[in-house]
Design a protein around this motif. Structure first.
Motif, mmCIF file in Angstrom:
data_model
loop_
_atom_site.group_PDB
_atom_site.id
_atom_site.type_symbol
_atom_site.label_atom_id
_atom_site.label_comp_id
_atom_site.label_asym_id
_atom_site.label_seq_id
_atom_site.Cartn_x
_atom_site.Cartn_y
_atom_site.Cartn_z
ATOM 1 N N LEU A 151 0.696 -1.021 0.046
ATOM 2 C CA LEU A 151 0.023 -0.053 0.005
ATOM 3 C C LEU A 151 0.962 1.177 -0.024
ATOM 4 O O LEU A 151 0.495 2.250 -0.659
ATOM 5 C CB LEU A 151 -0.866 0.178 1.047
ATOM 6 N N ALA A 152 1.951 1.143 0.726
ATOM 7 C CA ALA A 152 2.820 2.494 0.810
ATOM 8 C C ALA A 152 3.428 2.615 -0.809
ATOM 9 O O ALA A 152 3.628 3.701 -1.009
ATOM 10 C CB ALA A 152 3.987 2.078 1.812
ATOM 11 N N ARG A 153 3.728 1.395 -1.422
ATOM 12 C CA ARG A 153 4.288 1.757 -2.685
ATOM 13 C C ARG A 153 3.390 2.342 -3.474
ATOM 14 O O ARG A 153 3.414 3.056 -4.360
ATOM 15 C CB ARG A 153 4.834 0.457 -3.019
ATOM 16 N N GLN A 154 1.989 1.815 -3.542
ATOM 17 C CA GLN A 154 0.869 2.346 -4.226
ATOM 18 C C GLN A 154 0.730 3.825 -4.133
ATOM 19 O O GLN A 154 0.646 4.848 -4.842
ATOM 20 C CB GLN A 154 -0.277 1.662 -4.136
ATOM 21 N N MET A 155 1.009 4.251 -2.821
ATOM 22 C CA MET A 155 0.869 5.776 -2.601
ATOM 23 C C MET A 155 1.730 6.508 -3.356
ATOM 24 O O MET A 155 1.594 7.594 -3.815
ATOM 25 C CB MET A 155 0.887 5.902 -0.958
#
Length: 219
Positions: A151-155
């Motif tokens: 999720l952090a990478r998606q952000m």
């Protein structure tokens, strides 16, 4: 080498930052930076060995202030975690509408140095993006989100993708759309339940369970 607290060095970095951000690193000469700083080129080279050294210092000076600004927007935003993450994009959309906005200084510099992957400025830019990703990762883990790293990478991808598209079209609406997508992704992740090794407290914040050590019995 002069100390980083040296006022002359700081003056040079401030002059370089204004010129590099507004015009690009390739278009700005060392002479132009020295002139804007009100110094001789000899004085500039006393503090910086080369233009590459100055470019790296320019990005290094942007690192902590930018991260601190993102964190402040996040912390000051009302609402739950999805709202706080979306607030970063909402505030960036306001910045985009400022006439002096020229995009993400880290991405623009990296693009200009694409043929020099080992350049110190690229390493600083990569580290900056990793810090942003790591900060959000910690926030997502604290909320007990499954696959917090993904999720952090998606952000980060939403953020940098928005930076690129907004710079191309000069339309802040793309940044706002990225914020809506970020909100939806974080909300969906929260709705997916805690991590397999997490549980929720009375305050609704999911925390990792402490497991008994099979050998010692210690938790």
């Amino acid at each position: 080498m002069a100390r980083s607290s040296d006022p002359t060095r700081t003056r040079i970095i401030q002059a370089a930052s204004e010129l590099f951000y507004s015009e690009g690193i390739r278009a700005v000469s060392v002479d132009a930076v020295a002139e804007k700083a009100g110094l001789t080129k000899k004085t500039l080279y006393y503090h910086f060995r080369s233009k590459d050294d100055l470019i790296a210092a320019y990005l290094a000076a942007r690192d902590q202030p930018n991260l601190a600004l993102f964190k402040r927007w996040f912390e000051e935003a009302e609402g739950a975690l999805p709202d706080k993450v979306a607030a970063i994009f909402t505030n960036l959309a306001r910045s985009v509408r400022h006439p002096k906005w020229r995009g993400c200084g880290f991405l623009r510099t990296t693009a200009e140095l694409a043929n020099l992957p080992g350049h110190p400025a690229i390493k600083i830019g990569a580290a900056h993006k990793k810090k942003f990703e790591g900060w959000l990762l910690a926030a997502f883990e604290a909320a007990g989100i499954r696959d917090a790293g993904e999720l952090a990478r998606q952000m980060l991808l939403l953020l940098d993708g928005a930076f690129a598209v907004v710079l191309l079209h000069r339309d802040a609406g793309y940044m706002e759309t990225a914020g809506s997508a970020a909100h939806a992704l974080v909300a969906a992740a929260l709705a997916g339940g805690p991590r397999p090794n997490g549980d929720s407290g009375r305050d609704g914040i999911r925390r990792p369970r402490r497991h008994r050590n099979a050998r010692t019995g210690v938790r």
